[in-house]
Design a protein around this motif. Structure first.
Motif, PDB file in Angstrom:
ATOM      1  N   ARG A 295       0.815  -1.208   0.000  1.00 12.34           N
ATOM      2  CA  ARG A 295       0.000   0.000   0.000  1.00 12.34           C
ATOM      3  C   ARG A 295       0.858   1.271   0.000  1.00 12.34           C
ATOM      4  N   ASP A 296       2.094   1.165   0.521  1.00 12.85           N
ATOM      5  CA  ASP A 296       2.973   2.341   0.561  1.00 12.85           C
ATOM      6  C   ASP A 296       3.967   2.347  -0.608  1.00 12.85           C
ATOM      7  N   LYS A 297       3.557   1.750  -1.718  1.00 13.36           N
ATOM      8  CA  LYS A 297       4.263   1.842  -3.006  1.00 13.36           C
ATOM      9  C   LYS A 297       5.657   1.226  -2.992  1.00 13.36           C
ATOM     10  N   LYS A 298       5.722   0.022  -2.447  1.00 11.65           N
ATOM     11  CA  LYS A 298       6.927  -0.793  -2.571  1.00 11.65           C
ATOM     12  C   LYS A 298       6.587  -2.053  -3.359  1.00 11.65           C
ATOM     13  N   ILE A 299       7.538  -2.501  -4.167  1.00 10.66           N
ATOM     14  CA  ILE A 299       7.412  -3.767  -4.886  1.00 10.66           C
ATOM     15  C   ILE A 299       8.537  -4.661  -4.380  1.00 10.66           C
ATOM     16  N   ILE A 300       8.171  -5.724  -3.708  1.00  6.02           N
ATOM     17  CA  ILE A 300       9.148  -6.619  -3.082  1.00  6.02           C
ATOM     18  C   ILE A 300       9.100  -7.951  -3.813  1.00  6.02           C
ATOM     19  N   ILE A 301      10.224  -8.343  -4.396  1.00  9.17           N
ATOM     20  CA  ILE A 301      10.222  -9.569  -5.187  1.00  9.17           C
ATOM     21  C   ILE A 301      11.244 -10.573  -4.663  1.00  9.17           C
ATOM     22  N   GLN A 302      10.890 -11.827  -4.788  1.00 11.24           N
ATOM     23  CA  GLN A 302      11.772 -12.958  -4.502  1.00 11.24           C
ATOM     24  C   GLN A 302      11.612 -13.903  -5.681  1.00 11.24           C
ATOM     25  N   SER A 303      12.610 -13.971  -6.527  1.00 14.43           N
ATOM     26  CA  SER A 303      12.402 -14.626  -7.823  1.00 14.43           C
ATOM     27  C   SER A 303      12.687 -16.117  -7.806  1.00 14.43           C
TER      28      SER A 303
END
Length: 322
Positions: A295-303
């Motif tokens: 909601r606070d505009k972070k994109i967290i990825i674990q590929s």
């Protein structure tokens, strides 16, 4: 990098189902859409005479014999419902019908009625008999709902069906459940480029591009079906422990996996777990990758090496774990 594409679409499963091929094969296309219609007729809760509804109608009365296909899917759904801390729940039907979110629901049900419906959503009360291939809902008023996994299951079956027609390069899009088959013949990197939608924006407004090959991409988000009441948003992803929409730091979770059924199940589970617990759980799941949008505009990825992500939104922060 070459190839002519052929795209076909139909309104099925309450959404637009599209199929993109790179060979012209109308026989295969017809077989695909016919298969989807038949599967939907078995699995939906929106038709009185589906196999799933025959189980629901007999809740508290008697076991119901079903086809192997439906029985196997219910077994998988129950197993997912019983995982530790799982917010996936096959027996969520009574609450879904109460809230009606996405189906003209625009008000908060009475607290007492939510509590009453919660007593009908225990997946342990779904009794499966493998010998007789029967399903029994032990309490009257229980209802199973396969809506959370039917699209993924059907997409995987369509992939197998296309292989029977020697089609090994295609994209199946079941209203947000995207299954890529083989490698892309129309991109320089031979990967499919799948857009990640910006929450609460137009469909062509993207956060970035997911690059995948022969993978499923499934997103669970709170911005497709919701209503706002007294300035608070109520969305369709319900918490089976409280009876209310899940409330955490996430706008969406995208799962990249080898098959679409896995994506359907774990997009719901990881949305429910949230980021910290989700990333911890992901260490045990080497066969999937995840994209959390907060909601606070972070994109967290674990590929886990399953995909790469190209950020296109300059107002979001990208945090990546290898």
């Amino acid at each position: 990098m070459s190839g002519t594409s052929y795209t076909y679409s139909q309104q099925l499963m309450g959404t637009t189902v599209s199929l993109k091929l790179f060979v012209e094969n109308l026989t295969a296309v017809s077989a695909v859409f016919n298969a989807i219609e038949k599967l939907e007729a078995r699995l939906t809760v929106n038709r009185y005479h589906s196999e799933v509804m025959s189980i629901n109608h007999a809740a508290g009365k008697q076991p119901v014999a079903v086809s192997k296909l439906v029985f196997d899917l219910i077994c998988k759904a129950k197993a997912a419902s019983l995982l530790p801390d799982s917010k996936f729940n096959l027996a969520i039907g009574p609450l879904v019908k109460l809230w009606k979110i996405g189906f003209n629901g625009h008000s908060i049900p009475e607290k007492d009625e939510i509590a009453r419906r919660l007593t009908l959503t225990n997946p342990h009360h779904i009794e499966l008999n493998r010998t007789n291939q029967t399903v029994y809902l032990a309490k009257a008023g229980m209802e199973i709902d396969l809506g959370a996994i039917a699209k993924g299951y059907i997409a995987d079956i369509i992939k197998l069906l296309l292989a029977q027609y020697n089609i090994f390069q295609a994209i199946i899009n079941c209203g947000g459940n995207v299954l890529t088959i083989g490698y892309s013949p129309i991109t320089a990197d031979k990967q499919w480029h799948i857009g990640l939608k910006r929450p609460f924006a137009e469909a062509n407004n993207l956060l970035g591009i997911i690059h995948v090959e022969d993978k499923s991409v499934v997103t669970s988000g709170i911005y497709e079906r919701y209503f706002i009441f007294n300035d608070q948003l109520y969305h369709h992803i319900l918490d089976p422990h409280t009876g209310y929409p899940l409330n955490n730091e996430l706008h969406s979770v995208t799962i990249i996996s080898d098959n679409s059924l896995t994506g359907d199940i774990y997009s719901t589970i990881f949305y429910g777990l949230g980021i910290r617990q989700g990333l911890s759980e992901l260490k045990k799941k080497q066969n999937i990758g995840v994209i959390f949008v907060t909601r606070d505009k972070k994109i967290i990825i674990q590929s886990n090496q399953h995909f790469t992500f190209e950020l296109t939104a300059d107002d979001y922060q990208l945090i990546s774990y290898s």
